[in-house]
Design a protein around this motif. Structure first.
Motif, PDB file in Angstrom:
ATOM      1  N   LYS A 130       1.219  -7.339   2.494  1.00 18.45           N
ATOM      2  CA  LYS A 130       0.978  -8.199   1.343  1.00 18.45           C
ATOM      3  C   LYS A 130      -0.531  -8.438   1.205  1.00 18.45           C
ATOM      4  N   GLY A 131      -1.044  -8.225  -0.004  1.00 23.87           N
ATOM      5  CA  GLY A 131      -2.461  -8.432  -0.283  1.00 23.87           C
ATOM      6  C   GLY A 131      -3.321  -7.195  -0.106  1.00 23.87           C
ATOM      7  N   LYS A 132      -2.802  -6.146   0.520  1.00 27.99           N
ATOM      8  CA  LYS A 132      -3.568  -4.917   0.741  1.00 27.99           C
ATOM      9  C   LYS A 132      -3.772  -4.195  -0.588  1.00 27.99           C
ATOM     10  N   GLN A 133      -4.988  -3.737  -0.826  1.00 24.12           N
ATOM     11  CA  GLN A 133      -5.280  -3.007  -2.053  1.00 24.12           C
ATOM     12  C   GLN A 133      -4.928  -1.538  -1.884  1.00 24.12           C
ATOM     13  N   VAL A 134      -4.237  -0.996  -2.879  1.00 21.36           N
ATOM     14  CA  VAL A 134      -3.840   0.411  -2.861  1.00 21.36           C
ATOM     15  C   VAL A 134      -4.118   1.033  -4.222  1.00 21.36           C
ATOM     16  N   GLY A 135      -4.331   2.338  -4.206  1.00 23.26           N
ATOM     17  CA  GLY A 135      -4.412   3.123  -5.424  1.00 23.26           C
ATOM     18  C   GLY A 135      -3.239   4.086  -5.419  1.00 23.26           C
ATOM     19  N   ILE A 136      -2.622   4.283  -6.555  1.00 19.52           N
ATOM     20  CA  ILE A 136      -1.468   5.198  -6.602  1.00 19.52           C
ATOM     21  C   ILE A 136      -1.558   6.128  -7.799  1.00 19.52           C
ATOM     22  N   LEU A 182       6.889  -0.183  -7.127  1.00 18.14           N
ATOM     23  CA  LEU A 182       6.599   1.153  -6.618  1.00 18.14           C
ATOM     24  C   LEU A 182       7.743   1.647  -5.750  1.00 18.14           C
ATOM     25  N   GLU A 183       7.972   2.955  -5.798  1.00 16.90           N
ATOM     26  CA  GLU A 183       8.983   3.613  -4.973  1.00 16.90           C
ATOM     27  C   GLU A 183       8.353   4.884  -4.415  1.00 16.90           C
ATOM     28  N   MET A 184       8.407   5.040  -3.094  1.00 19.51           N
ATOM     29  CA  MET A 184       7.868   6.252  -2.479  1.00 19.51           C
ATOM     30  C   MET A 184       8.815   6.764  -1.420  1.00 19.51           C
ATOM     31  N   TRP A 185       8.756   8.078  -1.182  1.00 23.32           N
ATOM     32  CA  TRP A 185       9.675   8.752  -0.285  1.00 23.32           C
ATOM     33  C   TRP A 185       8.917   9.561   0.760  1.00 23.32           C
ATOM     34  N   GLY A 186       9.606   9.906   1.843  1.00 28.09           N
ATOM     35  CA  GLY A 186       9.069  10.825   2.849  1.00 28.09           C
ATOM     36  C   GLY A 186       7.857  10.295   3.588  1.00 28.09           C
ATOM     37  N   ARG A 187       6.894  11.179   3.829  1.00 30.23           N
ATOM     38  CA  ARG A 187       5.704  10.831   4.608  1.00 30.23           C
ATOM     39  C   ARG A 187       4.902   9.716   3.936  1.00 30.23           C
ATOM     40  N   THR A 188       4.820   9.733   2.613  1.00 29.49           N
ATOM     41  CA  THR A 188       4.108   8.677   1.895  1.00 29.49           C
ATOM     42  C   THR A 188       4.761   7.322   2.167  1.00 29.49           C
ATOM     43  N   ASP A 216      -5.836   9.095   1.999  1.00 30.72           N
ATOM     44  CA  ASP A 216      -5.176   9.499   0.780  1.00 30.72           C
ATOM     45  C   ASP A 216      -3.948  10.286   1.199  1.00 30.72           C
ATOM     46  N   TYR A 217      -2.755   9.858   0.790  1.00 28.42           N
ATOM     47  CA  TYR A 217      -1.522  10.471   1.258  1.00 28.42           C
ATOM     48  C   TYR A 217      -0.671  10.910   0.082  1.00 28.42           C
ATOM     49  N   ALA A 218      -0.130  12.099   0.202  1.00 32.98           N
ATOM     50  CA  ALA A 218       0.785  12.631  -0.800  1.00 32.98           C
ATOM     51  C   ALA A 218       1.959  13.245  -0.059  1.00 32.98           C
ATOM     52  N   PRO A 219       3.131  13.300  -0.689  1.00 36.51           N
ATOM     53  CA  PRO A 219       4.301  13.859  -0.025  1.00 36.51           C
ATOM     54  C   PRO A 219       4.063  15.261   0.504  1.00 36.51           C
ATOM     55  N   ASP A 220       4.586  15.524   1.662  1.00 38.94           N
ATOM     56  CA  ASP A 220       4.582  16.847   2.269  1.00 38.94           C
ATOM     57  C   ASP A 220       3.188  17.427   2.483  1.00 38.94           C
ATOM     58  N   GLU A 221       2.192  16.572   2.667  1.00 40.31           N
ATOM     59  CA  GLU A 221       0.830  17.050   2.946  1.00 40.31           C
ATOM     60  C   GLU A 221       0.490  16.762   4.400  1.00 40.31           C
ATOM     61  N   PHE A 222       1.162  17.453   5.331  1.00 41.83           N
ATOM     62  CA  PHE A 222       0.833  17.291   6.750  1.00 41.83           C
ATOM     63  C   PHE A 222       1.157  18.544   7.493  1.00 41.83           C
ATOM     64  N   ARG A 246       1.229   9.959  -4.892  1.00 42.38           N
ATOM     65  CA  ARG A 246       0.010   9.909  -4.098  1.00 42.38           C
ATOM     66  C   ARG A 246      -0.364   8.454  -3.856  1.00 42.38           C
ATOM     67  N   LEU A 247      -0.686   8.125  -2.602  1.00 40.00           N
ATOM     68  CA  LEU A 247      -1.039   6.768  -2.206  1.00 40.00           C
ATOM     69  C   LEU A 247      -2.404   6.782  -1.538  1.00 40.00           C
ATOM     70  N   GLU A 248      -3.280   5.881  -1.974  1.00 38.24           N
ATOM     71  CA  GLU A 248      -4.582   5.751  -1.342  1.00 38.24           C
ATOM     72  C   GLU A 248      -4.724   4.328  -0.834  1.00 38.24           C
ATOM     73  N   LEU A 249      -5.044   4.195   0.453  1.00 37.73           N
ATOM     74  CA  LEU A 249      -5.237   2.888   1.058  1.00 37.73           C
ATOM     75  C   LEU A 249      -6.675   2.458   0.817  1.00 37.73           C
ATOM     76  N   LEU A 250      -6.856   1.313   0.177  1.00 35.61           N
ATOM     77  CA  LEU A 250      -8.180   0.810  -0.166  1.00 35.61           C
ATOM     78  C   LEU A 250      -8.472  -0.440   0.645  1.00 35.61           C
ATOM     79  N   GLY A 251      -9.584  -1.098   0.349  1.00 38.14           N
ATOM     80  CA  GLY A 251      -9.973  -2.298   1.085  1.00 38.14           C
ATOM     81  C   GLY A 251      -8.971  -3.417   0.929  1.00 38.14           C
TER      82      GLY A 251
END
Length: 120
Positions: free
Chosen positions: A65-71, A49-55, A114-120, A97-102
Motif C-alpha cells: 500500500k502506497g508504493k508507486q508503480v507504473g503499468i 489492476l489484474e496481473m498473472w504469472g511472473r508479473t 521493469d517486469y513483463a510476463p514470461d521475461e525470465f 508490464r509492471l515497473e516498480l517506482l519510488g
C-alpha cells in the motif's frame, strides 16, 4: 486497426491480493490511485489492476500500500450478475508490464525493476 493500450502511474491503494491456482498459475489484484494533472480536483482516479504469472509474483513480493508503480496493459470489462439478477460491470486493467517506482518516502526516481510476463 484496433488499439487497446493503457499506461498509468499511480500508488497502490492496498496490499496486493494474491491467488495461487492448482495449475501453478498466480493471479495478483490491487487498485491504484492516479492523480489528475489539474490540482482543482484533489480526488484521484482509481483503477483495478489484474496481473498473472511472473508479473503477479513480483507484484505480490514488492508492492505494498502506497508504493508507486507504473503499468502498461489492456482495458477489459468484467461482467457478472449480482444477487438480485442485475447485470453489473467494471473496468479492469490487465497488466502486461509492471515497473516498480519510488515509494512515498523515496525520491521520485525509478528504484525497482521493469517486469513483463514470461521475461525470465
Amino acid at each position: 486497426m484496433s488499439l487497446n493500450i493503457v499506461h498509468l502511474v499511480g500508488r497502490a491503494g492496498v496490499d496486493p491480493e494474491v491467488k495461487y491456482f492448482e495449475s501453478g498459475t498466480v493471479l495478483c489484484k490491487f487498485p491504484i490511485a492516479v492523480d489528475r494533472r489539474s490540482k482543482k480536483d484533489d480526488k484521484p482516479d482509481w483503477f483495478e489492476l489484474e496481473m498473472w504469472g511472473r508479473t503477479a509474483e513480483v507484484a505480490s513480493e514488492y508492492v505494498r500500500k502506497g508504493k508507486q508503480v507504473g503499468i502498461q496493459g489492456k482495458l477489459k470489462i468484467d461482467t457478472w450478475q449480482d444477487q438480485n439478477g442485475n447485470n453489473r460491470s467494471r473496468p479492469v486493467i490487465r497488466v502486461d508490464r509492471l515497473e516498480l517506482l519510488g515509494s512515498k518516502g523515496e525520491a521520485q526516481g525509478g528504484t525497482g525493476g521493469d517486469y513483463a510476463p514470461d521475461e525470465f
